[in-house]
Each structure stands twice: as structure tokens, then as C-alpha cells.
Design a protein around this motif. Structure first.
Motif, mmCIF file in Angstrom:
data_model
loop_
_atom_site.group_PDB
_atom_site.id
_atom_site.type_symbol
_atom_site.label_atom_id
_atom_site.label_comp_id
_atom_site.label_asym_id
_atom_site.label_seq_id
_atom_site.Cartn_x
_atom_site.Cartn_y
_atom_site.Cartn_z
ATOM 1 N N ARG A 7 -13.002 113.714 127.087
ATOM 2 C CA ARG A 7 -13.039 115.082 126.551
ATOM 3 C C ARG A 7 -14.392 115.715 126.780
ATOM 4 N N ALA A 55 -9.225 126.553 129.887
ATOM 5 C CA ALA A 55 -9.220 126.214 128.471
ATOM 6 C C ALA A 55 -9.653 124.761 128.308
ATOM 7 N N PRO A 56 -10.392 124.463 127.251
ATOM 8 C CA PRO A 56 -10.836 123.080 127.029
ATOM 9 C C PRO A 56 -9.687 122.079 127.024
ATOM 10 N N GLU A 57 -8.526 122.467 126.485
ATOM 11 C CA GLU A 57 -7.385 121.572 126.445
ATOM 12 C C GLU A 57 -6.894 121.249 127.854
ATOM 13 N N GLN A 58 -6.875 122.271 128.728
ATOM 14 C CA GLN A 58 -6.448 122.054 130.114
ATOM 15 C C GLN A 58 -7.459 121.190 130.848
ATOM 16 N N GLU A 102 -9.359 118.940 129.551
ATOM 17 C CA GLU A 102 -9.200 117.568 129.064
ATOM 18 C C GLU A 102 -7.986 116.897 129.705
ATOM 19 N N GLN A 103 -6.889 117.613 129.843
ATOM 20 C CA GLN A 103 -5.692 117.053 130.489
ATOM 21 C C GLN A 103 -5.981 116.721 131.951
#
Length: 85
Positions: free
Chosen positions: A49, A62-65, A67-68
Motif C-alpha cells: 500500500r 485513486a489510492p485504492e486503484q 494499491e490494487q
């Protein structure tokens, strides 16, 4: 747990990312700039992360993308035997 390149794997930075050479098989693996930054972060001891967020800084991701994407890259590197925990 720190991440390391597997024995026989070397990395070289390029103008737009990095290239991994698996000397055991003779195969090259090209990483784009984001992938190279994620890998450098992982090799420096950051978690997926943290490495992803750092690599995506300033990008429209986006941070979530991020991280994925970093998790997917790490899975591919592990499957290819290029990194070891």
C-alpha cells in the motif's frame, strides 16, 4: 517481511521505468515508470500500500486503484520467481 530480488535477477533503470533480467532463464521483464517505483518501494522495505501510494503521487490514480495495481504487480513478480520474501 522485506522483499528481495531472487538470486540471478538484476534490475536496471531505464528512461521510462526499469528492466529486470532473469539470468537463470535469459528473460527480460520490462516495468513502466509506475511499476518500477512500486518495485523500488517494495525492495526498500515498504508495504504494498505504501509503495503504491508513493508511486501514484502526482498521478490521476485513486489510492485504492494504485494499491490494487501494486498487488497485481507483486503477484506477477512472485509467480515469475523474480522476487522472494
Amino acid at each position: 517481511m522485506p522483499l528481495n530480488l531472487a538470486d540471478g535477477v538484476s534490475i536496471a533503470e531505464t528512461d521510462d521505468g526499469a528492466v529486470l533480467l532473469d539470468e537463470r532463464s535469459g528473460r527480460y521483464w520490462r516495468l513502466n515508470g509506475s511499476g518500477a517505483r512500486v518495485l523500488q518501494g517494495l525492495l526498500a522495505g515498504r508495504g504494498a500500500r505504501e509503495a503504491a501510494v508513493e508511486a501514484a503521487a502526482g498521478a490521476r490514480v485513486a489510492p485504492e486503484q494504485a494499491e490494487q495495481d501494486a498487488a497485481a504487480l507483486l503477484a506477477k513478480l512472485r509467480t515469475a520467481g523474480l522476487v522472494t520474501p
